[in-house]
Design a protein around this motif. Structure first.
Motif, PDB file in Angstrom:
ATOM      1  N   ILE A  14      48.345 -17.786  -1.361  1.00  0.00           N
ATOM      2  CA  ILE A  14      48.813 -19.281  -1.191  1.00  0.00           C
ATOM      3  C   ILE A  14      47.830 -20.103  -2.182  1.00  0.00           C
ATOM      4  O   ILE A  14      48.049 -21.004  -2.880  1.00  0.00           O
ATOM      5  N   GLY A  17      48.535 -19.804  -5.700  1.00  0.00           N
ATOM      6  CA  GLY A  17      49.726 -20.242  -6.029  1.00  0.00           C
ATOM      7  C   GLY A  17      50.555 -19.174  -6.400  1.00  0.00           C
ATOM      8  O   GLY A  17      51.602 -19.166  -7.345  1.00  0.00           O
ATOM      9  N   VAL A  64      42.766 -25.839  -0.532  1.00  0.00           N
ATOM     10  CA  VAL A  64      43.523 -26.064  -1.839  1.00  0.00           C
ATOM     11  C   VAL A  64      43.112 -27.331  -2.114  1.00  0.00           C
ATOM     12  O   VAL A  64      42.667 -28.023  -3.149  1.00  0.00           O
ATOM     13  N   SER A  81      50.532 -24.249  -4.896  1.00  0.00           N
ATOM     14  CA  SER A  81      50.110 -23.804  -3.764  1.00  0.00           C
ATOM     15  C   SER A  81      51.265 -24.438  -2.554  1.00  0.00           C
ATOM     16  O   SER A  81      51.634 -23.678  -1.729  1.00  0.00           O
TER      17      SER A  81
END
Length: 227
Positions: A14, A17, A64, A81
């Motif tokens: 995640i 991405g 993120v 993400s």
């Protein structure tokens, strides 16, 4: 691979991405390796509880967000993400017990009538869904009556209104007015878009003005933490 290692790999996918095996991820090296969607399927096959997978989504998106705020990630990275999580949520949601997917709350979002801009709205909708909220996106050029109808049916905790033009931002006032007249006093209304401001939000009775997507995310999480 142990379940802990599987979840750690999912978290990294995640953050990178890495949507699926056909996707190369941010660093261009991940094509052919299991991406977020394959790893979520694998986790469910291994019997890992969906709620545990949801926590990984949250942890990954927090990291993120930190990378974005320290300018190590740019907006497209963050959105990639968020899209990983958004698509993975479609796999997870049917596995959750009734009501679980909306534990963080329901968020209804729309671009108001007369306004055809959707980029900012789409970014916010994607990020909020990625953060684990249940999102209903009504699209662009949405009349106030349609927003009210969706509120009655979807019963959101939060409503987000977007406008990019000075000529359409005034429609926000009409929507907020109708929301309050209908008795939805507990729904928190967020507004955003280039011509809007904190002063305008206060003037029309909205609860929050959001200058950008991260500002919206912070205010939403703060409200959830305080509730």
């Amino acid at each position: 691979m142990s379940n802990d290692d599987l979840l750690k790999t999912l978290e990294n996918a995640i953050i990178m991405g890495h949507l699926d095996a056909d996707d190369e991820g941010f660093d261009g090296t991940m094509e052919g390796t299991p991406g977020t969607l394959e790893l979520v399927d694998k986790a469910l096959e291994e019997g890992i509880e969906p709620q545990k997978i949801l926590k990984i989504f949250g942890t990954a998106m927090e990291k993120v967000g930190d990378l974005f705020e320290t300018e190590e990630y740019f907006l497209p990275d963050m959105l990639a993400s968020a899209e990983c999580v958004g698509e993975a949520m479609d796999i997870i949601e049917p596995k959750l017990k009734a009501g679980t997917s909306s534990e963080k709350g329901k968020f209804l979002i729309a671009t108001v009538e007369g306004d055809l801009h959707d980029i900012g709205k789409n970014i916010v909708a994607t990020m909020i869904k990625g953060a684990g909220f249940q999102v209903m996106d009504l699209g662009i050029d949405v009349p106030a009556a349609d927003i009210l109808k969706a509120i009655r049916e979807f019963k959101p905790d939060f409503v987000g209104l977007s406008a990019l033009l000075t000529t359409t931002m005034i429609e926000m006032e009409q929507v907020v007015k109708l929301i309050r007249l209908e008795g939805f006093s507990d729904i928190k209304v967020f507004i955003g878009g280039a011509p809007t401001s904190e002063e305008f939000a206060q003037k029309i009775g909205a609860d929050h003005y959001c200058r950008d997507v991260m500002d919206a995310m912070h205010k939403l999480e703060q409200m959830k933490a305080a509730s």
